[in-house]
Write an enzyme that holds these catalytic residues in place. Structure first.
Site, short mmCIF file in Angstrom:
data_model
loop_
_atom_site.label_atom_id
_atom_site.label_comp_id
_atom_site.label_asym_id
_atom_site.label_seq_id
_atom_site.Cartn_x
_atom_site.Cartn_y
_atom_site.Cartn_z
N ARG A 27 0.82 -1.22 0.00
CA ARG A 27 0.00 0.00 0.00
C ARG A 27 0.85 1.27 0.00
NH1 ARG A 27 -5.36 -0.88 1.62
NH2 ARG A 27 -5.43 1.32 2.17
N TRP A 75 3.22 5.95 2.10
CA TRP A 75 3.42 6.47 0.75
C TRP A 75 3.26 7.97 0.90
CZ3 TRP A 75 0.74 9.22 -3.04
CH2 TRP A 75 1.24 9.11 -4.35
N ASN A 99 -3.78 7.13 7.66
CA ASN A 99 -3.82 6.91 6.22
C ASN A 99 -4.83 7.89 5.65
OD1 ASN A 99 -4.08 5.89 3.60
ND2 ASN A 99 -5.40 4.21 4.23
N GLY A 100 -4.44 8.69 4.66
CA GLY A 100 -5.36 9.65 4.07
C GLY A 100 -4.70 11.01 3.96
N GLU A 478 -3.33 -1.80 -21.91
CA GLU A 478 -3.02 -2.42 -20.61
C GLU A 478 -1.62 -3.05 -20.63
OE1 GLU A 478 -3.85 -2.30 -17.74
OE2 GLU A 478 -3.07 -4.11 -16.82
N LYS A 482 1.48 -2.04 -18.14
CA LYS A 482 2.20 -3.05 -17.33
C LYS A 482 3.70 -2.91 -17.54
CE LYS A 482 -0.14 -3.99 -15.32
NZ LYS A 482 -1.43 -3.92 -14.72
N GLU A 485 5.11 0.43 -15.91
CA GLU A 485 5.12 0.59 -14.46
C GLU A 485 6.11 -0.33 -13.76
OE1 GLU A 485 1.47 -0.32 -12.28
OE2 GLU A 485 0.88 -1.72 -13.84
N HIS A 501 -0.27 9.19 -38.44
CA HIS A 501 -0.72 10.58 -38.32
C HIS A 501 0.22 11.40 -37.44
CE1 HIS A 501 -4.25 9.81 -40.69
NE2 HIS A 501 -4.46 8.71 -39.97
N LYS A 601 -0.35 0.50 -4.09
CA LYS A 601 -1.42 -0.35 -4.61
C LYS A 601 -2.79 0.32 -4.54
CE LYS A 601 -3.03 -4.39 -5.98
NZ LYS A 601 -2.83 -4.70 -7.40
C1 F6R Z 1 -1.77 -0.81 -12.59
C2 F6R Z 1 -2.78 -0.67 -11.55
C3 F6R Z 1 -3.48 0.62 -11.44
C4 F6R Z 1 -4.89 0.42 -10.87
C5 F6R Z 1 -5.54 1.77 -10.57
C6 F6R Z 1 -6.96 1.59 -10.05
O1 F6R Z 1 -1.23 -2.09 -12.61
O2 F6R Z 1 -3.00 -1.56 -10.79
O3 F6R Z 1 -3.53 1.31 -12.65
O4 F6R Z 1 -5.65 -0.31 -11.78
O5 F6R Z 1 -4.79 2.45 -9.62
O6 F6R Z 1 -6.98 0.83 -8.88
P1 F6R Z 1 -8.29 0.10 -8.41
O7 F6R Z 1 -8.59 -0.96 -9.39
O8 F6R Z 1 -7.96 -0.43 -7.05
O9 F6R Z 1 -9.37 1.14 -8.38
#
Ligand code: F6R
Length: 606
Positions: A27, A75, A99-100, A478, A482, A485, A501, A601
């Site tokens: 997280r 984070w 958290n927040g 997607e 991947k 990131e 273009h 995450k």
């Molecule tokens: C990339 C990834 C992010 C999430 C995004 C939304 O691998 O996991 O792009 O998809 O942050 O997260 P959720 O699905 O938890 O709303």
């Protein structure tokens, strides 16, 4: 975006918290800390910039012992990454892990004359200071008064100097779950950290206060009235939360896909036809809407794009996919005839949550596709379909994405059936192909070493382009995310026909191109576009449906033959292949695949 943990009971809190923080680390992982109430009643803190393993080393050198404590993995939002900004924060008699984001922290600093008194640059220490200001001898009253002053999102776990052995918790938006476990009571930001200790937990309702003691957990509303928790049961095996022998969670989660897709799909096929009755989705919801609008972020938004292609071609319904972060600021048209589908693995993404609330105010019906049970997006929506992916720990989403796709296939199939686009036989054929997905995807996963070999050709690239049309383009968006990131290689996914273009100017012999060709109706156009980049010197890595065949004279950097399904379902085997490609590039670069830099995450900040 941070992870918080709390334990009070009969066991050493330090060990339990360090173990749980390691699980919660996905997280947020730029600093970590714990506070423990010692046997003499005093609270001691160990915290540092770095990973939980650095905190563990600190605690090995200088442990803090006692049976009640709170912990945090961070984070950074307000205040850089430093020991001082790591949580927990102690101010006066109050120790807090947060958290927040406290949005009005500057006003609070002024109002309570805190300028000279703070040790850190965090908004969280300000929350601790305001709590301390209101605290006399009544913790519940102090918490109530404090949350009325805080603007923003917060999950707070709190210890008071003069109430040893007790942890208080309160939240707005940011999650907290609570369980009775390990001879005491525990709280955490999410249930993956508690799953190894207890199967029963509850989600702390917003603006309720929980009081955790060794012997019990009490719950109070804001008026101080006692309330009953709504207990839930963990619905996945504990070893789903472990690495299961793989070097990284990401590989394990990629390999789990056939199983979790099966678990997502099979209970929702009745009499051979997709059926969402078990999820409480009435057919009238699918029949009465005039348009669909997906709100989601990142990978979940990419799942929405696949859903859009399917819905538009099979159900012939207008469907938009909106970035949740833009939804409220771009005057998107949603009304009582719109079905808004919010897609989110965590169910805690603040942009998606706010978009759902906004859509509801506009009169739309809302349906959440969420992985984490009881999560905020699920609670805020009128209806919910859970993906049965189990805990997804790697920051880069894989099995959550493909189970979201599986739910979108089910929705498309059901919608086509109840709206008359499919007869019973067509609906059965569609469901039959969906049920083949796990077996076909397994055939890709069994050949992972082939993809490992292919990945070597982009290991040293600075830039990668990905190209395809229609559904191929949707999944490449997607695949490209991947790769960026977790490998830090700049990658762009382009609709093949669009490259010429402008962007084709960037293609050189040093730009590897990944092409996906799985859609019969655009195959020949895709091949023409591939020739355009090959003429500019690009080496092309081709993922192609095995039944399509290759021109003899064409030359390829490498080719991977994807096991064949109906075109509309090729998304699934192709996605698995692209996930493995990104994974092996990151692995071979020696990167921390599960915890890429700068990311977390769960994204609970706007
Ligand atoms: C990339 C990834 C992010 C999430 C995004 C939304 O691998 O996991 O792009 O998809 O942050 O997260 P959720 O699905 O938890 O709303």
């Amino acid at each position: 975006m941070c992870g918080i943990i709390g334990y009070t009971g009969v066991e050493e809190a330090q060990k339990i918290m360090l173990d749980a923080l390691e699980i919660l680390e996905y997280r947020g992982y730029d600093s970590a800390g714990i506070a423990v109430c010692g046997r003499d009643g005093s609270i001691r803190i160990r915290k540092c910039a770095g990973r939980v393993k650095d905190l563990r080393l600190l605690c090995e050198k200088s442990g803090i012992f006692g049976t009640c404590g709170i912990g945090h993995t961070r984070w950074a939002t307000h205040g850089g990454v430093s020991d001082a900004n790591a949580h927990p924060h102690k101010f006066g008699k109050v120790t807090v892990a947060h958290n927040g984001i406290v949005e009005n922290y500057r006003d609070l600093v002024q109002r309570y004359h805190l300028e000279e008194k703070l040790q850190s640059q965090t908004d969280s220490e300000v929350a601790a200071a305001v709590l301390d200001h209101f605290y006399n001898t009544d913790p519940l009253a102090a918490i109530r008064k404090t949350v009325l002053k805080l603007k923003g999102t917060f999950a707070l776990s709190i210890m008071f100097d003069d109430i040893p052995g007790t942890i208080f918790a309160v939240r707005n938006v940011s999650p907290i779950v609570i369980a009775r476990a390990q001879g005491g009571s525990m709280l955490a930001s999410d249930v993956t950290a508690l799953g190894q200790y207890s199967r029963e937990y509850f989600v702390l309702p917003e603006f309720y206060v929980a009081e955790l003691k060794e012997t019990a957990v009490e719950l109070y509303d804001m008026a101080g009235e006692a309330a009953e928790p709504e207990w839930l049961t963990v619905n996945w095996d504990v070893d789903r939360g472990s690495k299961g022998g793989y070097p990284f969670y990401m590989e394990k989660e990629i390999m789990e896909q056939p199983q979790v897709i099966r678990e997502t799909v099979m209970p929702r096929i009745q009499g051979g036809i997709p059926d969402l009755g078990g999820d409480g989705i009435p057919d009238s919801l699918l029949m009465d809407c005039k348009r669909i609008c997906v709100v989601a972020c990142g990978t979940a938004m990419h799942a929405g794009l696949v859903g859009k292609a399917l819905m538009q071609s099979l159900v012939r319904i207008h469907m938009d996919v909106e970035l949740a972060s833009e939804f409220m600021y771009t005057d998107v048209i949603v009304d009582e005839d719109t079905l808004v589908i919010a897609i989110s693995q965590s169910g805690e993404t603040i942009d998606t949550l706010e978009a759902v609330k906004h859509a509801k105010k506009s009169g739309a019906k809302t349906l959440a596709i969420v992985n984490v049970r009881g999560a905020s997006v699920a609670r805020a929506s009128d209806y919910v379909i859970y993906t049965n992916a189990g805990p997804e720990i790697a920051v880069a989403s894989t099995k959550a994405y493909t189970t979201q796709l599986a739910v979108l296939y089910l929705l498309t199939g059901r919608m086509a059936y109840v709206r008359g686009s499919f007869g019973a036989e067509e609906a059965k054929a569609f469901a039959g192909e969906l049920m083949r997905v796990p077996e076909v995807m397994q055939r890709v996963l069994d050949r992972k070493e082939e993809i490992h070999y292919i990945a070597r050709s982009i290991l040293n690239a600075q830039n990668v382009f990905m190209m395809g049309r229609g559904l191929d383009h949707a999944i490449l968006l997607e695949g490209s995310l991947k790769l960026k990131e977790i490998s830090y290689i700049h990658s762009e996914a382009y609709a093949s026909g669009e490259l010429k273009h402008g962007t084709i100017a960037l293609i050189t012999e040093d730009t590897p191109v990944v092409a996906v060709v799985t859609q019969g109706k655009v195959k020949s156009k895709e091949f023409s576009n591939i020739k355009e980049v090959q003429s500019r010197g690009a080496g092309v890595i081709l993922f192609i449906k095995e039944t399509f065949g290759l021109e003899k004279e064409a030359s390829w950097e490498s080719v991977f033959m994807l096991p064949a399904m109906e075109d509309g379902f090729m998304v699934m085997p192709a996605s698995a292949a692209l996930q493995l490609l990104a994974y092996y590039v990151s692995l071979d670069k020696g990167l921390d695949v599960d915890k890429p830099r700068n990311l977390a995450k769960v994204v609970t900040v706007e």
